[in-house]
Motif scaffolding. Structure first.
Motif, short mmCIF file in Angstrom:
data_model
loop_
_atom_site.label_atom_id
_atom_site.label_comp_id
_atom_site.label_asym_id
_atom_site.label_seq_id
_atom_site.Cartn_x
_atom_site.Cartn_y
_atom_site.Cartn_z
N SER A 133 38.79 8.15 11.73
CA SER A 133 39.24 7.31 13.04
C SER A 133 40.40 8.19 13.56
O SER A 133 41.57 8.60 12.95
CB SER A 133 39.88 5.96 12.59
OG SER A 133 40.50 5.42 13.40
N GLY A 134 40.40 7.94 15.26
CA GLY A 134 41.35 8.87 15.89
C GLY A 134 42.71 8.36 15.39
O GLY A 134 43.54 9.06 15.80
N TYR A 135 42.88 7.01 15.26
CA TYR A 135 44.30 6.49 15.05
C TYR A 135 45.02 7.15 14.10
O TYR A 135 46.06 7.19 14.19
CB TYR A 135 44.21 4.74 14.91
CG TYR A 135 43.71 4.02 15.98
CD1 TYR A 135 44.29 4.00 17.11
CD2 TYR A 135 42.49 3.42 15.65
CE1 TYR A 135 43.84 3.17 18.15
CE2 TYR A 135 41.97 2.41 16.76
CZ TYR A 135 42.73 2.45 17.99
OH TYR A 135 42.20 1.73 19.10
N THR A 160 31.37 16.65 9.67
CA THR A 160 32.58 15.84 9.90
C THR A 160 32.36 15.08 11.38
O THR A 160 31.65 15.82 12.28
CB THR A 160 33.90 16.52 10.05
OG1 THR A 160 33.56 17.68 11.03
CG2 THR A 160 34.13 17.22 8.69
N SER A 161 33.03 13.92 11.53
CA SER A 161 32.88 13.28 13.00
C SER A 161 34.36 12.61 13.12
O SER A 161 34.93 12.21 12.27
CB SER A 161 31.76 12.43 13.06
OG SER A 161 31.76 11.50 12.08
N VAL A 162 34.50 12.46 14.24
CA VAL A 162 35.93 11.76 14.60
C VAL A 162 35.62 10.83 15.94
O VAL A 162 35.04 11.18 16.88
CB VAL A 162 37.00 12.86 15.02
CG1 VAL A 162 38.45 12.02 15.51
CG2 VAL A 162 37.31 13.83 13.94
N ASP A 163 36.02 9.72 15.92
CA ASP A 163 36.26 9.00 17.03
C ASP A 163 37.65 9.04 17.63
O ASP A 163 38.58 8.47 16.81
CB ASP A 163 35.78 7.54 16.74
CG ASP A 163 35.74 6.62 18.00
OD1 ASP A 163 36.49 6.70 18.97
OD2 ASP A 163 34.91 5.57 17.78
N VAL A 181 35.24 20.11 14.74
CA VAL A 181 34.53 18.98 14.12
C VAL A 181 32.84 19.18 14.49
O VAL A 181 32.77 19.66 15.54
CB VAL A 181 35.21 17.76 14.49
CG1 VAL A 181 34.32 16.48 14.58
CG2 VAL A 181 36.34 17.33 13.87
N ASP A 182 32.37 18.62 13.59
CA ASP A 182 30.66 18.79 13.94
C ASP A 182 30.01 17.69 15.12
O ASP A 182 29.49 17.94 15.94
CB ASP A 182 29.90 18.34 12.69
CG ASP A 182 29.93 19.35 11.99
OD1 ASP A 182 29.27 20.45 12.00
OD2 ASP A 182 30.71 19.14 10.63
N LEU A 183 30.79 16.52 15.18
CA LEU A 183 30.78 15.70 16.15
C LEU A 183 31.55 14.81 16.66
O LEU A 183 32.45 14.16 15.93
CB LEU A 183 29.35 14.48 15.77
CG LEU A 183 28.94 13.28 16.56
CD1 LEU A 183 28.26 13.72 17.64
CD2 LEU A 183 28.07 12.29 15.65
N LEU A 184 31.98 14.67 18.02
CA LEU A 184 33.00 13.83 18.55
C LEU A 184 32.24 12.50 19.17
O LEU A 184 31.11 12.73 19.58
CB LEU A 184 34.03 14.73 19.55
CG LEU A 184 35.29 14.02 20.16
CD1 LEU A 184 36.00 14.05 18.75
CD2 LEU A 184 35.92 14.81 21.33
#
Length: 281
Positions: A133-135, A160-163, A181-184
């Motif tokens: 989580s981007g927070y 990895t992924s990040v929102d 990161v693999d997926l944003l």
């Protein structure tokens, strides 16, 4: 199909949903409908991942209070494995969500979540994927934990992924944190705050972006795919992005192509906005 094993790093929170019965007036006593629901972006995504069939572990920090204990119990009942550090001093994260005309304004007190540290992170070797989580990255107090989580995941061979989570707080430094990161998974406002698609694509493997009721779009080095969200009556938009993340991840990690992954994310997001609260149940 093997269940994807996902580690989520993010907040556990209590959401206080407030629907004023009339416009708020300074100094007045305004009637409102007020309810409490389970929340926290990381916890919401973890709950949706479990609901959609993933084997999921949530890494978080909660207060030593009834809210924290209840939140952990709720997540475990929803099928989420919880690795929660307990803070002896600060309360569990609380978010007041003002709901007006289908829109929301959030007032947040991260509390114990603001003390998440690298020492709170468990080993991730047994997982397939880490979602952050981007927070966690946006708060200077927890940024080290977010960066450590991504570093450990890469070292262990996880995708990895990040929102990004919060457009007003995003700046150029965020792209440095998520580089590789693999997926944003941004929404349209977050994507714009990060400088647009070209800059983001240069830093990450792929981008799966939402645009409210408009089409979601996946872009990577092989091309661009879109998916239209299904029609939905919006009851509460809280957690729609968290549900979208879960839908995309379960499909993508299960071998779906980008178009199918987007469609799965849109379906989960539509299910989320059609009910009160940010969780599937």
């Amino acid at each position: 199909m093997t269940r994807p094993r996902v580690v989520v790093v993010g907040d556990v929170a209590v959401d206080v949903l407030v629907e004023p019965c009339s416009p708020a007036v300074a100094g007045a006593d305004v009637p409102a409908r007020i309810r409490m629901r389970a929340g926290g972006a990381g916890a919401n995504t973890a709950a949706w991942l479990a609901h959609l069939g993933a084997d999921v572990t949530l890494v978080a920090r909660v207060g030593d209070d009834p809210a924290g204990r209840g939140a952990v119990d709720d997540l475990r009942a929803a099928g989420v494995r919880v690795a929660a550090a307990v803070d002896p001093d600060l309360p569990t994260c609380t978010v007041v969500v003002l709901l007006v005309d289908g829109d929301r304004t959030m007032l947040s007190d991260r509390g114990a979540a603001g003390r998440l540290s690298p020492a709170d992170l468990p080993a991730v070797d047994a997982a397939d994927h880490l979602h952050l989580s981007g927070y966690v990255l946006l708060d200077p107090a927890t940024r080290a934990a977010g960066r450590a989580a991504l570093d450990r995941a890469r070292a262990a061979g996880l995708t990895t992924s990040v929102d990004p989570q919060a457009a007003p707080a995003l700046g150029p430094g965020f792209l440095d944190d998520v580089r590789g990161v693999d997926l944003l998974l941004p929404n349209a406002a977050e994507l714009a705050a990060l400088g647009g698609l070209d800059g983001v694509r240069a830093a990450t493997g792929a981008v799966a972006a939402t645009d409210g009721p408009g089409p979601a779009r996946w872009t990577d080095r092989n091309g661009t795919w879109t998916a239209e969200p299904p029609p939905a009556d919006v009851v509460d938009p809280t957690g729609a992005g968290d549900a979208f993340d879960a839908g995309v991840l379960v499909a993508w990690l299960g071998g779906a192509d980008p178009a199918a992954a987007l469609a799965a994310g849109c379906a989960a997001g539509a299910a989320a906005v059609g009910r009160l609260g940010a969780r599937p149940r």
